[in-house]
Design an enzyme around this catalytic site. Structure first.
Site, PDB file in Angstrom:
ATOM      1  N   GLU A  45      -6.224 -10.300  -2.037  1.00 27.60           N
ATOM      2  CA  GLU A  45      -6.990 -10.190  -0.778  1.00 27.60           C
ATOM      3  C   GLU A  45      -8.489 -10.072  -1.059  1.00 27.60           C
ATOM      4  O   GLU A  45      -9.193  -9.259  -0.460  1.00 27.60           O
ATOM      5  CB  GLU A  45      -6.519  -8.956   0.036  1.00 27.60           C
ATOM      6  CG  GLU A  45      -5.031  -8.945   0.323  1.00 27.60           C
ATOM      7  CD  GLU A  45      -4.595  -7.795   1.221  1.00 27.60           C
ATOM      8  OE1 GLU A  45      -5.457  -7.131   1.828  1.00 27.60           O
ATOM      9  OE2 GLU A  45      -3.377  -7.559   1.308  1.00 27.60           O
TER      10      GLU A  45
ATOM     11  N   ASP B 113     -12.267  -9.993  -1.157  1.00 31.79           N
ATOM     12  CA  ASP B 113     -13.534 -10.189  -0.444  1.00 31.79           C
ATOM     13  C   ASP B 113     -14.535  -9.164  -0.972  1.00 31.79           C
ATOM     14  O   ASP B 113     -14.148  -8.163  -1.570  1.00 31.79           O
ATOM     15  CB  ASP B 113     -13.410 -10.176   1.091  1.00 31.79           C
ATOM     16  CG  ASP B 113     -12.727  -8.959   1.680  1.00 31.79           C
ATOM     17  OD1 ASP B 113     -12.613  -7.925   0.990  1.00 31.79           O
ATOM     18  OD2 ASP B 113     -12.315  -9.029   2.859  1.00 31.79           O
TER      19      ASP B 113
ATOM     20  N   ASN C 186       1.944  -4.463  -3.520  1.00 31.53           N
ATOM     21  CA  ASN C 186       0.552  -4.843  -3.285  1.00 31.53           C
ATOM     22  C   ASN C 186      -0.233  -3.603  -2.869  1.00 31.53           C
ATOM     23  O   ASN C 186       0.252  -2.798  -2.076  1.00 31.53           O
ATOM     24  CB  ASN C 186       0.556  -5.882  -2.138  1.00 31.53           C
ATOM     25  CG  ASN C 186      -0.766  -6.561  -1.908  1.00 31.53           C
ATOM     26  OD1 ASN C 186      -1.354  -7.117  -2.844  1.00 31.53           O
ATOM     27  ND2 ASN C 186      -1.247  -6.555  -0.671  1.00 31.53           N
TER      28      ASN C 186
ATOM     29  N   GLU D 176       0.796  -1.230   0.000  1.00 30.26           N
ATOM     30  CA  GLU D 176       0.000   0.000   0.000  1.00 30.26           C
ATOM     31  C   GLU D 176       0.831   1.284   0.000  1.00 30.26           C
ATOM     32  O   GLU D 176       0.680   2.143   0.882  1.00 30.26           O
ATOM     33  CB  GLU D 176      -0.982  -0.030   1.189  1.00 30.26           C
ATOM     34  CG  GLU D 176      -1.860  -1.277   1.130  1.00 30.26           C
ATOM     35  CD  GLU D 176      -2.887  -1.384   2.263  1.00 30.26           C
ATOM     36  OE1 GLU D 176      -2.801  -0.602   3.225  1.00 30.26           O
ATOM     37  OE2 GLU D 176      -3.765  -2.241   2.169  1.00 30.26           O
TER      38      GLU D 176
ATOM     39  N   HIS E  23     -10.492  -5.663  -2.313  1.00 28.56           N
ATOM     40  CA  HIS E  23     -11.503  -5.598  -1.248  1.00 28.56           C
ATOM     41  C   HIS E  23     -12.680  -4.804  -1.827  1.00 28.56           C
ATOM     42  O   HIS E  23     -12.659  -3.572  -1.859  1.00 28.56           O
ATOM     43  CB  HIS E  23     -10.946  -4.885  -0.011  1.00 28.56           C
ATOM     44  CG  HIS E  23      -9.859  -5.646   0.680  1.00 28.56           C
ATOM     45  ND1 HIS E  23     -10.101  -6.832   1.345  1.00 28.56           N
ATOM     46  CD2 HIS E  23      -8.530  -5.405   0.807  1.00 28.56           C
ATOM     47  CE1 HIS E  23      -8.968  -7.277   1.861  1.00 28.56           C
ATOM     48  NE2 HIS E  23      -7.997  -6.443   1.539  1.00 28.56           N
TER      49      HIS E  23
HETATM   50  C1  XIL Z   1      -6.012  -6.810   7.980  1.00 25.45           C
HETATM   51  C2  XIL Z   1      -6.297  -8.052   8.767  1.00 25.45           C
HETATM   52  O1  XIL Z   1      -7.235  -8.831   8.083  1.00 25.45           O
HETATM   53  C3  XIL Z   1      -6.810  -7.693  10.133  1.00 25.45           C
HETATM   54  O2  XIL Z   1      -6.913  -8.862  10.947  1.00 25.45           O
HETATM   55  C4  XIL Z   1      -5.883  -6.689  10.812  1.00 25.45           C
HETATM   56  O3  XIL Z   1      -6.441  -6.287  12.026  1.00 25.45           O
HETATM   57  C5  XIL Z   1      -5.663  -5.498   9.917  1.00 25.45           C
HETATM   58  O4  XIL Z   1      -5.170  -5.917   8.686  1.00 25.45           O
HETATM   59  N1  XIL Z   1      -4.888  -4.704   3.456  1.00 25.45           N
HETATM   60  C6  XIL Z   1      -3.866  -5.566   3.788  1.00 25.45           C
HETATM   61  C7  XIL Z   1      -4.049  -6.545   4.888  1.00 25.45           C
HETATM   62  O5  XIL Z   1      -2.832  -5.578   3.100  1.00 25.45           O
HETATM   63  O6  XIL Z   1      -2.866  -6.802   5.578  1.00 25.45           O
HETATM   64  C8  XIL Z   1      -5.131  -6.102   5.847  1.00 25.45           C
HETATM   65  O7  XIL Z   1      -5.357  -7.159   6.777  1.00 25.45           O
HETATM   66  C9  XIL Z   1      -6.381  -5.746   5.094  1.00 25.45           C
HETATM   67  C10 XIL Z   1      -6.135  -4.604   4.145  1.00 25.45           C
END
Ligand code: XIL
Length: 485
Positions: free
Chosen positions: A269, A271, A204, A163, A240
C-alpha cells in the site's frame, strides 16, 4: 505446492519481460524504451509486478484514470470493494458487484488481483462487532468461505488478516481476538486455504517496514505459523510513509529476515505523504523515499511486487485521513508524473538491465524445495587436481517463476582460481536475475561464472550462488556441469 498463475497473467508478465528487456538492451528505439511501463519494468526486474489500489468510482467514471491504470500497472487491489462492510453489510447478504467489476477489468488488462481484505477490525459492519462472542468464529469462517469461493481462481493473493497488531506489538483487541484469542489468525488462514488452495495467503500490516516492536511481533507470528504448518505464503508491508517522520530503519534487512522464514514479501500500500502545500523540495525527498522502498524490494529475491495505494493524488485517501497532508502519489491530480514516478521507473530500469550491484545480504531464502529434489552433477576432476561439482535446488516456486540455489563444491586438491557452472534448461526457464555469479543465457543454455570475491574455493570447501527465473509449463531441474580453473 507450486501455485499456478492464470495464462493471461503469464502472457502479460512474459510480454512485459520481453518489452522491457528489449528496451534495456537497446533493441527498441530509445523513445520506446523510455516509455516502458512500471508493470513491464517490474516484470523485467526479476519477474515482479507493479500494482495500484483502485477506487471503483474512478474505475467507472474517469477515462484518463482507466487508461493509465490499464497500461502502467500489472496488478490491482480494490481499495474498498472487497472489504467486509461492502461485501457482507448484513449477515448472510453478499454483494460482490464492486469486486466483480474490478476483476473483470483486470482480466481484460492481464493484471493480477490482490484480494483485500477478509478479516479486519476496520470497515467491519456493526452486526459483526455486535455478535455474541460465541458466534464470531462461525461468522468469520462463513465470510471467508463465501468471499474466497466467489473469487476462486481470480485472486493471486489474499490479505487474509489485516492489521492484527497495535504499534507496540501487542495484539489488537478486536472482536476476533476477543472471541478466539490469537488463534483466529490461523483459523482464518486455514479457512481461506480450504476455499481456494491456489491463492497466496498474506498477513498485512503498517509500521512493520522497518525494525521495531511491531515488526518483531509480526515476525514471531509468521515464524510460529510456519512452525505449526499453517498455510501462510506472504507478508504485506503497507508502507504508508510520511517524509516528516523519516524513512523506516533497516527496511531491506527487515524484508530479508521475513523472506528467510520461507514466505514471500510484498509492498502492498505504498504512498509517501507530505505536509501541504506541496513543494519541489518535498517532491525530491518523496522521490528518494519511493526509490528507497523500490530498491529495498529489488534487493530481496522474495519481494514479489510493489503496490501503490492509488497512483494519482486525485483519488488519494491521504487528505481525508491525515489532516493537512497529501500529494502522496506518483502522479499529481492532473495526471502529470512527479519526480517519484521517474525515480521508481529509473530504479526498475536499472534492475531490469542488470546494472545494479549484487545484493549484500544472502538471497534467496530457505523455503524447502517445492519441485524436484536437488540434482548433483558428477564430479569432474581432471588429472591436474582441479575440479568441482555443482548441485541445484529450487528454493521457491510460484507457478510462473522460481528461485534456486546452486552450491559449487571444490572436489580438487588445490584452491580454485575460478569456476564455471553450465547447463541447458529442460523447458522454457529464463533467468531474470542471478546473484553471486555472472551469468549469460542463450536459448536454453546458461553459464554462470564466479565473481572475483567467490572464485577461490579451498579444497573440500564450497560456495553458492542464486538465481531467479521465469517459466511456464514444467519446471524440471537441469543437469549441471562444473569446471574449475
Ligand atoms: C483505506 C482506503 O484507502 C479508504 O478509501 C477508506 O476510506 C479507508 O481505508 N490500510 C489498509 C487499507 O489496509 O485498506 C486502507 O484503505 C488504508 C490503510
Amino acid at each position: 505446492m507450486p501455485r499456478t498463475l492464470r495464462p493471461v497473467w503469464l502472457a502479460a508478465l512474459a510480454a512485459g519481460v520481453l518489452l522491457a528487456m528489449l528496451g534495456a538492451l537497446g533493441v527498441l528505439a530509445p523513445r520506446a524504451a523510455a516509455q516502458s511501463t512500471l508493470g513491464q519494468l517490474a516484470s523485467a526486474a526479476g519477474g515482479r509486478y507493479f500494482g495500484t489500489a483502485v477506487s471503483n468510482s474512478a474505475l467507472t467514471s474517469d477515462t484518463t484514470y482507466t487508461s493509465i491504470l490499464g497500461s502502467q500497472f500489472s496488478a490491482v487491489t480494490p481499495e474498498n470493494a472487497m472489504k467486509w462492510d461492502t461485501v457482507e453489510p448484513n449477515q448472510g447478504q453478499f454483494d460482490f458487484s464492486g469486486g466483480d467489476q474490478l476483476v473483470s477489468y483486470a482480466k481484460q488488462h492481464n493484471q493480477l488481483v490482490r484480494g483485500h481484505n477478509l478479516v479486519w477490525h476496520s470497515q467491519l459492519p456493526g452486526w459483526v462487532s455486535g455478535l455474541p462472542l460465541n458466534q464470531v468464529q462461525a461468522a468469520m469462517e462463513n465470510h471467508i468461505t463465501q468471499e474466497v469461493s466467489h473469487y476462486k481462481g481470480s485472486i493471486y493473493a489474499w490479505d487474509v488478516v489485516n492489521e492484527p497488531f497495535n504499534d507496540d506489538g501487542s495484539y489488537r483487541s478486536d472482536v476476533f481476538y476477543q472471541a478466539m484469542g490469537t488463534g483466529y489468525i490461523a483459523d482464518a488462514l486455514r479457512t481461506a486455504h480450504a476455499a481456494d488452495p491456489s491463492a497466496k495467503l498474506y498477513l498485512n500490516d503498517y509500521n512493520i517496514e522497518g525494525t521495531g516492536a511491531k515488526a518483531d511481533a509480526m515476525y514471531n507470528l509468521v515464524s510460529s505459523l510456519k512452525a505449526q504448518g499453517v498455510p501462510i505464503d506472504g507478508v504485506g508491508f503497507e508502507t504508508h510513509l510520511a517524509i516528516q517522520y523519516g524513512f523506516p530503519t533497516g527496511m531491506q534487512q527487515n524484508l530479508q529476515r521475513f523472506a528467510a522464514l520461507g514466505v514471500d514479501v510484498a509492498i502492498t500500500e505504498l504512498d509517501v505523504r507530505m505536509t501541504l502545500p506541496e513543494t519541489s523540495a518535498q517532491d525530491t525527498t518523496q522521490a528518494d523515499y519511493y526509490s528507497q522502498v523500490t530498491n529495498a524490494c529489488l534487493a530481496v529475491s522474495r519481494c514479489v511486487g510493489i503496490t501503490v495505494w492509488e497512483f494519482t493524488d486525485k483519488y488519494s485517501w491521504v487528505p481525508g485521513t491525515f489532516s493537512g497532508q497529501g500529494a502522496a502519489d506518483l502522479y499529481d491530480s492532473n495526471y502529470q508524473t512527479k519526480p517519484a514516478y521517474t525515480a521508481v521507473a529509473n530504479d526498475l530500469t536499472a534492475a531490469a538491465g542488470g546494472t545494479t550491484a549484487p545484493p549484500t545480504t544472502a538471497p534467496p531464502t530457505t523455503a524447502p524445495p517445492t519441485t524436484a529434489p536437488p540434482t548433483t552433477a558428477p564430479p569432474t576432476t581432471p588429472p591436474g587436481g582441479s575440479g568441482c561439482k555443482a548441485s541445484y535446488a529450487v528454493s521457491s516456486d510460484w507457478g510462473s517463476g522460481f528461485t534456486a540455489n546452486v552450491t559449487v563444491a571444490n572436489t580438487g586438491s588445490a584452491d580454485t582460481k575460478s569456476w564455471k557452472v553450465s547447463w541447458s534448461w529442460p523447458g522454457n526457464q529464463a533467468v531474470v536475475n542471478m546473484w553471486n555469479a555472472v551469468y549469460s543465457q542463450s536459448g536454453t543454455a546458461v553459464t554462470a561464472t564466479s565473481q572475483s570475491y567467490n572464485a577461490d574455493i579451498p579444497p573440500g570447501g564450497s560456495t553458492s550462488f542464486g538465481l531467479q527465473a521465469t517459466y511456464s509449463g514444467g519446471n524440471t531441474a537441469p543437469t549441471l556441469t562444473c569446471t574449475a580453473g
